[in-house]
Design a protein around this motif. Sequence first.
Motif, PDB file in Angstrom:
ATOM      1  N   ARG A 168       0.877  -1.176   0.000  1.00 28.41           N
ATOM      2  CA  ARG A 168       0.000   0.000   0.000  1.00 28.41           C
ATOM      3  C   ARG A 168       0.913   1.224   0.000  1.00 28.41           C
ATOM      4  O   ARG A 168       1.721   1.391   0.918  1.00 28.41           O
ATOM      5  CB  ARG A 168      -0.917   0.001   1.222  1.00 28.41           C
ATOM      6  N   ALA A 170       1.493   5.498  -0.856  1.00 30.92           N
ATOM      7  CA  ALA A 170       0.942   6.832  -1.096  1.00 30.92           C
ATOM      8  C   ALA A 170       2.029   7.746  -1.635  1.00 30.92           C
ATOM      9  O   ALA A 170       3.192   7.662  -1.219  1.00 30.92           O
ATOM     10  CB  ALA A 170       0.362   7.416   0.189  1.00 30.92           C
ATOM     11  N   ASN A 186       2.376   1.286  -9.134  1.00 29.05           N
ATOM     12  CA  ASN A 186       1.127   0.714  -9.637  1.00 29.05           C
ATOM     13  C   ASN A 186       1.408  -0.414 -10.619  1.00 29.05           C
ATOM     14  O   ASN A 186       0.798  -1.484 -10.554  1.00 29.05           O
ATOM     15  CB  ASN A 186       0.299   1.809 -10.311  1.00 29.05           C
ATOM     16  N   GLU A 191      -0.863  -1.071  -4.351  1.00 28.80           N
ATOM     17  CA  GLU A 191      -2.087  -0.273  -4.301  1.00 28.80           C
ATOM     18  C   GLU A 191      -1.661   1.175  -4.054  1.00 28.80           C
ATOM     19  O   GLU A 191      -1.128   1.505  -3.004  1.00 28.80           O
ATOM     20  CB  GLU A 191      -2.971  -0.772  -3.159  1.00 28.80           C
ATOM     21  N   THR A 193      -2.129   5.420  -3.958  1.00 29.38           N
ATOM     22  CA  THR A 193      -2.954   6.614  -3.796  1.00 29.38           C
ATOM     23  C   THR A 193      -2.063   7.831  -3.983  1.00 29.38           C
ATOM     24  O   THR A 193      -1.002   7.933  -3.363  1.00 29.38           O
ATOM     25  CB  THR A 193      -3.600   6.674  -2.399  1.00 29.38           C
ATOM     26  N   GLN A 194      -2.482   8.749  -4.853  1.00 29.97           N
ATOM     27  CA  GLN A 194      -1.719   9.973  -5.074  1.00 29.97           C
ATOM     28  C   GLN A 194      -2.495  11.149  -4.490  1.00 29.97           C
ATOM     29  O   GLN A 194      -3.652  11.387  -4.833  1.00 29.97           O
ATOM     30  CB  GLN A 194      -1.442  10.198  -6.560  1.00 29.97           C
ATOM     31  N   ILE A 195      -1.813  11.876  -3.605  1.00 34.65           N
ATOM     32  CA  ILE A 195      -2.434  12.982  -2.875  1.00 34.65           C
ATOM     33  C   ILE A 195      -1.903  14.303  -3.432  1.00 34.65           C
ATOM     34  O   ILE A 195      -0.692  14.538  -3.440  1.00 34.65           O
ATOM     35  CB  ILE A 195      -2.131  12.878  -1.367  1.00 34.65           C
ATOM     36  N   ILE A 222      -4.894   3.769 -10.142  1.00 34.26           N
ATOM     37  CA  ILE A 222      -4.368   4.715  -9.158  1.00 34.26           C
ATOM     38  C   ILE A 222      -5.511   5.577  -8.627  1.00 34.26           C
ATOM     39  O   ILE A 222      -6.302   6.122  -9.397  1.00 34.26           O
ATOM     40  CB  ILE A 222      -3.268   5.598  -9.782  1.00 34.26           C
ATOM     41  N   GLN A 223      -5.578   5.694  -7.315  1.00 32.69           N
ATOM     42  CA  GLN A 223      -6.611   6.523  -6.687  1.00 32.69           C
ATOM     43  C   GLN A 223      -6.050   7.927  -6.466  1.00 32.69           C
ATOM     44  O   GLN A 223      -4.937   8.099  -5.982  1.00 32.69           O
ATOM     45  CB  GLN A 223      -7.040   5.939  -5.341  1.00 32.69           C
ATOM     46  N   PHE A 224      -6.838   8.960  -6.815  1.00 33.67           N
ATOM     47  CA  PHE A 224      -6.406  10.339  -6.635  1.00 33.67           C
ATOM     48  C   PHE A 224      -7.235  11.019  -5.557  1.00 33.67           C
ATOM     49  O   PHE A 224      -8.458  10.897  -5.529  1.00 33.67           O
ATOM     50  CB  PHE A 224      -6.541  11.125  -7.950  1.00 33.67           C
ATOM     51  N   LEU A 225      -6.528  11.726  -4.696  1.00 31.52           N
ATOM     52  CA  LEU A 225      -7.170  12.580  -3.698  1.00 31.52           C
ATOM     53  C   LEU A 225      -6.699  13.999  -3.969  1.00 31.52           C
ATOM     54  O   LEU A 225      -5.569  14.372  -3.635  1.00 31.52           O
ATOM     55  CB  LEU A 225      -6.789  12.154  -2.280  1.00 31.52           C
ATOM     56  N   LEU A 252      -5.668   7.527   5.984  1.00 30.55           N
ATOM     57  CA  LEU A 252      -5.279   6.595   4.930  1.00 30.55           C
ATOM     58  C   LEU A 252      -4.183   5.691   5.472  1.00 30.55           C
ATOM     59  O   LEU A 252      -3.154   6.166   5.954  1.00 30.55           O
ATOM     60  CB  LEU A 252      -4.785   7.362   3.708  1.00 30.55           C
TER      61      LEU A 252
END
Length: 448
Positions: A168, A170, A186, A191, A193-195, A222-225, A252
């Motif tokens: 996981r 970030a 990725n 897994e 996450t890009q903040i 890729i999950q974006f915040l 997170l």
Amino acid sequence: MEFDYNLFVIGAGSGGLAAAKRAASYGARVAIAESDLVGGTCVIRGCVPKKLMVYGSSFSHVYQDATGYGWRKVKPKFDWGTLVTAVDTEVRRLSNLHISFLEKAGVALISGPGTLVDAHTVQVAEERFTAEKILIAVGGEATKPEIPGIEYALTSREMFHLPKQPRRFAVVGGGYIGVEFAGILNGLGSEVTQIVRGDGILRGFDPDIRKELQTAMGNHGIQFLTHTTVERIEKTSKGLKLFLCPDLEKPLKVDAVLYATGRSPNLVGLGLDLAGVAVVNGAIAVNEYSQTSQPHIFAVGDCTDRKNLTPVAIAEGRAFADTEFGNQRRAINYDNIPTAVFGQPEVGTVGMTETEAQDQFGAENLTIYQARFRPMFHSLTGADEKTLMKLVVDKASDRVVGAHMVGKDAAEIIQSLAIAVKMGATKKDLDATMALHPTAAEEFVTMR
């Protein structure tokens, strides 16, 4: 006064190496000091190892795509240790190669950090060396914000030596480094996450390019915040907790977090004040010929915070050497410098963004050409992949003032197109160029 050297270079990165070798070729007595591996950020912990990891991460997609071409489906297995070791081996090979180039050029390599003692003296460890001219080429260093728990965060310096792949992961930051490492991890199966503090990745790039790449990365998982910041980091027995603003109640949970929020000139411990070298806004102040406030002390590359790209540092170093030792006084033109982001997919760009062109010429005085299509390779894979190509043209002159691309081989294509843009090519010039079919690059000469 008799000096030990005609030129003493502090920092054996791209700019310093280029300047040292070029000055030596003109007959100068040259020494260069370096406390790390020779090669600088690009070779040791930047462009080169990062792109090797991009290559490594791309194979996961190849295994999936191959089934559309008749290859039997396989279940690949990735080993993080093998990749990290192979990359480190190649980095050290390149560093040794740069050392051999210095030896062939007759440049003395002195191991250790160089510190200015006065305007003509550099101290390395216990030794002092005098020089007629001094060049500072110490590059930059990653920065991290001062928030609780920031000591648990990584920078790009540590990413290439992680003993274990974070499952996981970030990334904080939406620039080159953040985008590239998000794609790497990725692709390798983490897994991610890009903040991003702002509205999206790659601030300052063409808006269509930003949107296209972020959409593609999202499609890859890729999950974006966005509009989000990290307020604090807590270490637990199961990893890290990132407490995010505006939603502080839902931390997170990750195994590792990379901070890619910026870099700054690496000036600590240089002794610039002792040599009378001026610093402005955290960077060494220089004129167009890389000359500092001390006429015989110069600086190139990221420590001057002009255009922080490896080829630019190399060009600045060579221009300095030509001017000071080759009797060829010249400065660098910073217009139309091509650049690439080795994300997945890749980005290549040269010249003005549409926004920049609007500011200079006015929106009504531009013609925008754009093509978005499925690459031929994916005709049989079924993957939801798109290539985006864009030209920004000044109506009055018909000159192409910007060219941008998202897609496979974008960097290679834009490098060639940059020649045309630099030479002032018009849209008619591109239209008159025969297409090479079937390629993606032909779209740049067939757009209507």
